[in-house]
Write a protein that holds these residues in place. Structure first.
Motif, short mmCIF file in Angstrom:
data_model
loop_
_atom_site.label_atom_id
_atom_site.label_comp_id
_atom_site.label_asym_id
_atom_site.label_seq_id
_atom_site.Cartn_x
_atom_site.Cartn_y
_atom_site.Cartn_z
N GLN A 1 0.87 -1.18 0.00
CA GLN A 1 0.00 0.00 0.00
C GLN A 1 0.90 1.22 0.00
O GLN A 1 1.66 1.46 0.95
CB GLN A 1 -0.94 0.02 1.20
N SER B 1 -0.50 5.90 -8.87
CA SER B 1 -0.70 4.56 -9.43
C SER B 1 0.02 4.41 -10.76
O SER B 1 0.71 3.42 -11.01
CB SER B 1 -2.20 4.30 -9.60
N LEU C 1 3.77 4.06 -10.32
CA LEU C 1 4.23 2.81 -9.69
C LEU C 1 4.01 1.58 -10.57
O LEU C 1 4.40 0.49 -10.18
CB LEU C 1 3.54 2.62 -8.34
N LYS C 2 3.42 1.73 -11.74
CA LYS C 2 3.18 0.58 -12.62
C LYS C 2 4.45 -0.18 -12.97
O LYS C 2 4.42 -1.37 -13.24
CB LYS C 2 2.45 1.02 -13.89
N THR D 1 -0.96 -2.16 -10.50
CA THR D 1 -1.42 -1.21 -9.49
C THR D 1 -2.92 -1.04 -9.59
O THR D 1 -3.52 -1.21 -10.66
CB THR D 1 -0.75 0.17 -9.67
N ASN D 2 -3.52 -0.72 -8.47
CA ASN D 2 -4.95 -0.45 -8.41
C ASN D 2 -5.21 0.67 -7.43
O ASN D 2 -4.46 0.86 -6.47
CB ASN D 2 -5.73 -1.69 -7.95
N VAL E 1 -3.83 3.45 -2.90
CA VAL E 1 -3.00 3.01 -4.02
C VAL E 1 -2.25 1.77 -3.57
O VAL E 1 -1.50 1.81 -2.58
CB VAL E 1 -2.01 4.10 -4.45
N ARG E 2 -2.46 0.66 -4.30
CA ARG E 2 -1.81 -0.59 -3.95
C ARG E 2 -1.12 -1.20 -5.16
O ARG E 2 -1.62 -1.11 -6.28
CB ARG E 2 -2.83 -1.59 -3.41
N VAL E 3 0.02 -1.84 -4.89
CA VAL E 3 0.74 -2.62 -5.89
C VAL E 3 0.56 -4.07 -5.49
O VAL E 3 0.74 -4.45 -4.34
CB VAL E 3 2.25 -2.27 -5.92
#
Length: 74
Positions: free
Chosen positions: A5, A19, A22-23, A28-29, A43-45
């Motif tokens: 996160q 997001s 960080l791709k 990422t979502n 924002v999570r990976v």
């Protein structure tokens, strides 16, 4: 599943911007959540199958400059 996160924002645009940045570290979502009636965008990976994978990605995300990122299980 394990995730990194990277942040939680009150403005969707800020979350979408991070997001996109960080791709390079994986999928990422941006997740919408409501806490005490206020909307936030997390924002999570990930997801990652193993915690170790998430920890390796966390180190990369922190090196990128997102120092408050953390590993979570969801």
């Amino acid at each position: 599943s394990w995730f990194v996160q990277a942040g939680a924002y009150s403005k969707e645009g800020a979350a979408q911007n991070l997001s996109k940045q960080l791709k390079q570290f994986g999928g990422t979502n941006v997740y919408n959540v409501s806490i005490n009636g206020q909307k936030f965008y997390r924002v999570r990976v990930g997801p990652f199958t193993h915690k170790k994978e998430a920890e390796v990605t966390l180190a990369k995300v922190k090196h990128f400059g997102v120092y408050n990122a953390k590993v979570i299980q969801d």
